[in-house]
Motif scaffolding. Structure first.
Motif, mmCIF file in Angstrom:
data_model
loop_
_atom_site.group_PDB
_atom_site.id
_atom_site.type_symbol
_atom_site.label_atom_id
_atom_site.label_comp_id
_atom_site.label_asym_id
_atom_site.label_seq_id
_atom_site.Cartn_x
_atom_site.Cartn_y
_atom_site.Cartn_z
ATOM 1 N N ALA A 27 0.632 -1.029 -0.060
ATOM 2 C CA ALA A 27 -0.303 0.187 0.441
ATOM 3 C C ALA A 27 0.701 1.371 -0.351
ATOM 4 O O ALA A 27 1.478 1.212 0.599
ATOM 5 N N PRO A 28 0.320 1.561 -0.635
ATOM 6 C CA PRO A 28 1.446 2.791 -0.522
ATOM 7 C C PRO A 28 1.235 4.216 0.293
ATOM 8 O O PRO A 28 2.643 4.747 0.867
ATOM 9 N N MET A 29 -0.016 3.872 0.997
ATOM 10 C CA MET A 29 0.687 4.969 2.794
ATOM 11 C C MET A 29 1.400 4.696 3.399
ATOM 12 O O MET A 29 2.277 4.066 4.297
ATOM 13 N N GLN A 30 1.790 2.882 3.305
ATOM 14 C CA GLN A 30 3.006 1.683 4.074
ATOM 15 C C GLN A 30 3.518 2.371 3.648
ATOM 16 O O GLN A 30 4.833 2.181 4.804
ATOM 17 N N VAL A 31 3.985 2.800 2.682
ATOM 18 C CA VAL A 31 5.797 2.043 2.276
ATOM 19 C C VAL A 31 6.117 3.906 2.689
ATOM 20 O O VAL A 31 7.177 4.269 2.738
ATOM 21 N N TYR A 32 5.420 5.123 2.200
ATOM 22 C CA TYR A 32 5.139 6.387 2.723
ATOM 23 C C TYR A 32 5.374 6.504 4.010
ATOM 24 O O TYR A 32 6.481 7.310 4.983
ATOM 25 N N ASP A 33 5.266 5.363 5.230
ATOM 26 C CA ASP A 33 4.929 5.873 6.638
ATOM 27 C C ASP A 33 6.266 4.488 6.473
ATOM 28 O O ASP A 33 6.948 5.411 8.026
ATOM 29 N N SER A 34 7.161 4.611 5.898
ATOM 30 C CA SER A 34 8.218 2.997 6.402
ATOM 31 C C SER A 34 9.108 4.456 6.275
ATOM 32 O O SER A 34 11.047 4.242 6.418
ATOM 33 N N LEU A 35 9.140 4.973 5.561
ATOM 34 C CA LEU A 35 10.262 6.428 5.000
ATOM 35 C C LEU A 35 10.872 6.625 6.355
ATOM 36 O O LEU A 35 10.518 7.720 7.276
ATOM 37 N N PRO A 36 13.150 6.989 6.114
ATOM 38 C CA PRO A 36 13.147 8.322 7.456
ATOM 39 C C PRO A 36 12.201 9.806 7.285
ATOM 40 O O PRO A 36 11.757 9.698 6.513
ATOM 41 N N PRO A 37 12.692 9.289 8.942
ATOM 42 C CA PRO A 37 12.095 11.022 9.460
ATOM 43 C C PRO A 37 12.005 12.305 7.952
ATOM 44 O O PRO A 37 11.295 13.102 7.558
ATOM 45 N N GLY A 38 13.403 11.855 8.487
ATOM 46 C CA GLY A 38 13.937 13.629 7.369
ATOM 47 C C GLY A 38 13.619 13.350 5.633
ATOM 48 O O GLY A 38 12.922 14.401 5.039
ATOM 49 N N LEU A 39 13.554 11.848 5.048
ATOM 50 C CA LEU A 39 12.768 11.910 3.812
ATOM 51 C C LEU A 39 11.036 12.111 3.741
ATOM 52 O O LEU A 39 10.486 12.906 2.760
ATOM 53 N N ARG A 40 10.249 12.384 4.547
ATOM 54 C CA ARG A 40 8.642 12.064 4.565
ATOM 55 C C ARG A 40 9.069 14.140 4.675
ATOM 56 O O ARG A 40 7.630 14.203 4.341
ATOM 57 N N GLN A 41 9.416 14.485 5.809
ATOM 58 C CA GLN A 41 9.879 15.974 5.493
ATOM 59 C C GLN A 41 9.426 16.288 4.534
ATOM 60 O O GLN A 41 9.403 17.023 3.848
ATOM 61 N N TRP A 42 10.606 15.670 4.244
ATOM 62 C CA TRP A 42 11.277 16.851 2.921
ATOM 63 C C TRP A 42 10.075 16.675 1.502
ATOM 64 O O TRP A 42 9.702 17.250 1.054
ATOM 65 N N LEU A 43 9.574 15.586 1.860
ATOM 66 C CA LEU A 43 8.038 14.992 1.014
ATOM 67 C C LEU A 43 7.554 15.805 0.691
ATOM 68 O O LEU A 43 6.973 16.324 0.108
ATOM 69 N N ALA A 44 7.423 15.903 1.933
ATOM 70 C CA ALA A 44 5.973 16.626 2.676
ATOM 71 C C ALA A 44 6.465 18.678 1.909
ATOM 72 O O ALA A 44 5.066 18.874 1.538
ATOM 73 N N ALA A 45 7.190 18.946 1.892
ATOM 74 C CA ALA A 45 7.903 20.364 1.340
ATOM 75 C C ALA A 45 8.142 20.286 -0.221
ATOM 76 O O ALA A 45 8.441 21.514 -0.661
ATOM 77 N N ALA A 46 8.593 19.485 -1.135
ATOM 78 C CA ALA A 46 8.631 18.971 -2.532
ATOM 79 C C ALA A 46 7.731 19.732 -3.018
ATOM 80 O O ALA A 46 6.444 19.898 -2.993
ATOM 81 N N SER A 47 8.406 20.258 -4.025
ATOM 82 C CA SER A 47 7.018 21.504 -5.434
ATOM 83 C C SER A 47 6.690 20.474 -6.289
ATOM 84 O O SER A 47 5.502 20.898 -6.839
ATOM 85 N N LEU A 48 7.219 19.269 -6.631
ATOM 86 C CA LEU A 48 6.884 18.275 -7.358
ATOM 87 C C LEU A 48 6.106 17.116 -6.560
ATOM 88 O O LEU A 48 6.594 16.739 -5.095
ATOM 89 N N PRO A 49 5.215 16.221 -7.234
ATOM 90 C CA PRO A 49 4.699 15.174 -6.499
ATOM 91 C C PRO A 49 5.817 13.900 -6.669
ATOM 92 O O PRO A 49 5.781 13.423 -7.796
ATOM 93 N N TRP A 50 6.499 13.894 -5.447
ATOM 94 C CA TRP A 50 7.011 12.061 -5.544
ATOM 95 C C TRP A 50 6.712 11.448 -5.423
ATOM 96 O O TRP A 50 6.159 10.989 -4.694
ATOM 97 N N SER A 51 6.684 10.195 -6.137
ATOM 98 C CA SER A 51 6.116 8.725 -4.984
ATOM 99 C C SER A 51 7.346 8.220 -3.912
ATOM 100 O O SER A 51 8.384 8.230 -4.197
ATOM 101 N N PRO A 52 6.344 7.469 -2.925
ATOM 102 C CA PRO A 52 7.627 7.540 -2.114
ATOM 103 C C PRO A 52 8.692 6.313 -2.446
ATOM 104 O O PRO A 52 10.039 6.341 -1.723
ATOM 105 N N VAL A 53 8.117 5.574 -3.653
ATOM 106 C CA VAL A 53 9.175 4.970 -3.440
ATOM 107 C C VAL A 53 10.849 5.457 -5.065
ATOM 108 O O VAL A 53 11.443 4.668 -4.586
#
Length: 94
Positions: A27-53
């Motif tokens: 599940a995409p949210m499981q992948v997102y939840d398993s990311l390191p905290p720094g990477l999750r923070q970066w994704l939340a502020a990213a200008s473009l939509p990135w897939s967690p993978v």
């Protein structure tokens, strides 16, 4: 577009495609939840939509486990390059 009261049927027309559906292994949210905290923070502020993978692949290749700041810089570089390429597409159409 017709609006239906049953939310489950709202997009049923989109499922009539003859193309093969892509099966996700997790599940995409499981992948997102398993990311390191720094990477999750970066994704939340990213200008473009990135897939967690995709973000995880860049993170791993850039050595995010050893040097998170270097991995975040690499993600920034890739995103900036993608934004520049996209800006070129839009300016060429004028």
């Amino acid at each position: 577009m017709q609006r239906q009261s049953d939310h489950g049927c709202k997009f049923r027309r989109n499922l009539r495609s003859g193309l093969k559906r892509r099966q996700r292994e997790t599940a995409p949210m499981q992948v997102y939840d398993s990311l390191p905290p720094g990477l999750r923070q970066w994704l939340a502020a990213a200008s473009l939509p990135w897939s967690p993978v995709s973000a995880q692949k860049v993170w791993n290749r850039a050595g995010g486990a050893r040097d998170p700041s270097a991995a975040l810089m690499r993600l920034d570089e890739i995103e900036q390059a993608m934004l520049q390429r996209d800006a070129g597409v839009w300016s060429a159409k004028r």
